[in-house]
Structure formats: structure tokens, C-alpha cells
Design an enzyme around this catalytic site. Structure first.
Site, short mmCIF file in Angstrom:
data_model
loop_
_atom_site.label_atom_id
_atom_site.label_comp_id
_atom_site.label_asym_id
_atom_site.label_seq_id
_atom_site.Cartn_x
_atom_site.Cartn_y
_atom_site.Cartn_z
N HIS A 228 0.85 -1.20 0.00
CA HIS A 228 0.00 0.00 0.00
C HIS A 228 0.88 1.26 0.00
CE1 HIS A 228 -3.42 -2.60 0.63
NE2 HIS A 228 -2.80 -3.15 1.66
N TYR B 68 2.78 -6.79 9.81
CA TYR B 68 2.86 -5.33 9.70
C TYR B 68 4.04 -4.79 10.52
CZ TYR B 68 -1.99 -5.53 7.95
OH TYR B 68 -3.12 -5.78 7.24
#
Length: 330
Positions: A59, A322
Site C-alpha cells: 500500500h 505489519y
């Protein structure tokens, strides 16, 4: 990030129940490092080090803005979640495209919305996509998907031939037209969570966001007239005039529904509870939480009292992965 801040960040993750290192979730599957390598396309030490230098991330193309969340007071008739008893809660939002290319074209169909809703004492984060169909039911499928799609047509064909969930995802994406705005997209939390009911029951459910102004898609002719970078300016211009608003729902499972596999869709007829409204208006864009939004992570298992993660392996792998990606970017 200096070593003190990094240690503090990791300690915070540990205090919120997130493990930085490979956990038992990965015992028979892929480690968080392997998952990040698959997403980033860094299968060896040389590419991994090169990725660190450019702060490679998924992203990569995205931007942050802000707003508020207004809970629905009627939700307390069904669910016992004190977090939603607040009148208005600040939101930090990040809208993005998928992939590691910061110069990706906005003309594709993929849209992503991540939110941090920070209450007085607790927080709730969301990581959502505009596709209700997910491409992997477990970490091995996830690893294969991310690895093979980077091999081009040959890799995609391997997925079509060998992973039915990937084929179903590709088939769905072919039918998904690009939306005219981030504000005119539906967003889905493909993973399931467990919600506490007033009667003591535990109700599995999934998040979904419905745009109040409706879904607006672009025709090919309209798309051809737009630049590659229209989404950010469009949304930031829009919210100067009026907020972008979504209704947040929980779609509740019924007995027999699969809650630990994000590739399995539940019938549209399942009951939905209105949780409240997300209003994105840029009102907190000058605050540090918004301005530094790109530097952190959105932790989908940082949950308030009354909500717990399901046993979905994809959900429980998200935050460790993450954090692994975050550490590599420092």
C-alpha cells in the site's frame, strides 16, 4: 526511528497482545518475515536489503486524512461494547492502493481504507478493502499468491490452476469496476471478529462500510479521460465542501457459517447491525496523529473491551507481519 523509540513501539505491541516474533500461529505455516518478503517481492538477502533502503512497503501509494466516528446509540440494545458509548471519537484515516509501487495508477479497481478510531481509553483499528472476496484461506495460500503474482502471467496461471481461492478472487476482480472516488467505494473487513452481546452470547461478525452517497463507478470512457493520480485530489477537494460518510455495519454470522476462513462469503441476507457513521472531513489534518499516520501501522487486533479476534489465521498473521514491515522501514 532511534533504538529507544523502536523498543517502545515493540513493547506497546507486546502489551496489546501482539507478538513481534513468529508465534505459534506460524508454527506449521509461514513466518512473518516470509510473508513480508512475499508481499515485497524480496526473496533473498540482496533484494531484502535493497528494499530496506527504499523503505519498501505494501500500500505504498496512499495518503492520510482525518475525521470523526459517531456511534449508533441503539447498538447498546444488542451488543455490550462500552467503547461505542462515546458521543464522538476522533479518526485518523489512510486511503491507499494495493502493492509496493508508490507510482501505481489510480485507474485500477483496488481501493483500500484503514482507520484508527482513538477513544478516551481504548482504540479500534480497521484494515479494509473494496473487495469482499479474499484470495487466501491460510498463510501458505497467502504466501503462494503474493509470490506467484510477481511472476507475471505464468505465476497467475499457476494460481488459477492450483488455488481455487485465488481463481475466485481473480474472477471477481474482473467484474469490479473502478470507483469514481474513495468516498464512493464500499469497504469490507474480510476477517471475522467475536462481539459480546448483552445476554452474554458471543456473536461472530464482519465489518462493512457503506458509502452514504452510494457507490459510483467509472465507465471506461470516463476512466480514459482521467489522470493516473486523480483519487487523492478528488477526495481532499470533496471533503472541503462536505464530509465523506460511511455507515459502519457488523454483518452477523449464523450457526454453521465459516468464521475462520476469509474466502468464504456469508449470504447477503445475514443480519446487519448499524454501529455508527464514519465522517471524513479533514478537520484534524494538522494534528500530529494525522501528519505522522504513514509512519506507523494500523493494528486490526487492537480491540476494545467486548470485541475479540476470531481464530482466522490470516487475521492473526496481519499485525506481526505489519510490525516486521514497519521495522524494515526504519
Amino acid at each position: 526511528m532511534d533504538s529507544y523509540r523502536l523498543v517502545s513501539f515493540i513493547n506497546t505491541c507486546l502489551l496489546t497482545g501482539v507478538t513481534v516474533l513468529s508465534s505459534s500461529v506460524f508454527a506449521a505455516d509461514r513466518s512473518s518475515a516470509e510473508l513480508v518478503d512475499a508481499v515485497n517481492g524480496t526473496p533473498d538477502s540482496a533484494s531484502r536489503e535493497a528494499g530496506k533502503k527504499v523503505k519498501l512497503r505494501n500500500h505504498a501509494k496512499g495518503f492520510c486524512t482525518s475525521g470523526s466516528f459517531i456511534p449508533n446509540p441503539k447498538l447498546h440494545n444488542t451488543l455490550a461494547i462500552p467503547f461505542f458509548k462515546q458521543a464522538e471519537i476522533p479518526i485518523t484515516a489512510r486511503f491507499s492502493l494495493g502493492g509496493t509501487n508508490p507510482h501505481a495508477s489510480d485507474r485500477g479497481a483496488g481501493r483500500f481504507m484503514s482507520l484508527k478510531i482513538d477513544g478516551d481509553k481504548e482504540s479500534l483499528n480497521f484494515v479494509t478493502t473494496n473487495s469482499p472476496v479474499f484470495f487466501a484461506s491460510n498463510l501458505e495460500e497467502f504466501f503462494n499468491f503474493q509470490t506467484k503474482v510477481k511472476q507475471g502471467a505464468e505465476g497467475k496461471q499457476w494460481l488459477v490452476d492450483n488455488q481455487p481461492n485465488a481463481k475466485a478472487f481473480f474472477d471477481y476482480i474482473k467484474t469490479l469496476p473502478p470507483s469514481a472516488s474513495f468516498a464512493n467505494s464500499r469497504y469490507f473487513g474480510v476477517n471475522s471478529f467475536l462481539f459480546s452481546a448483552n445476554n452474554g452470547d458471543i456473536k461472530p461478525g464482519r465489518w462493512s462500510f457503506e458509502p452514504v452517497d452510494g457507490v459510483v463507478n467509472l465507465s471506461q470512457n470516463q476512466l480514459d479521460k482521467l489522470p493516473n493520480n486523480f483519487l487523492k485530489d478528488e477526495l481532499l477537494t470533496l471533503i472541503q465542501q462536505k464530509p465523506a460518510i460511511w455507515d459502519l455495519y457488523i454483518q452477523l454470522a449464523e450457526p454453521g457459517d465459516e468464521i475462520n476462513d476469509p474466502t468464504v462469503l456469508w449470504p447477503e441476507t445475514r443480519q446487519r447491525l448499524l454501529v455508527g457513521q464514519v465522517l471524513i472531513d479533514g478537520s484534524r489534518d494538522s494534528e500530529s496523529a494525522t501528519m505522522q499516520c504513514d509512519r506507523g501501522i494500523f493494528n486490526p487486533v487492537l480491540l476494545p473491551e467486548g470485541i475479540k479476534p476470531s481464530a482466522d489465521p490470516i487475521l492473526n498473521a496481519r499485525t506481526p507481519a505489519y510490525i516486521e514491515s514497519f521495522i524494515r522501514r526504519q
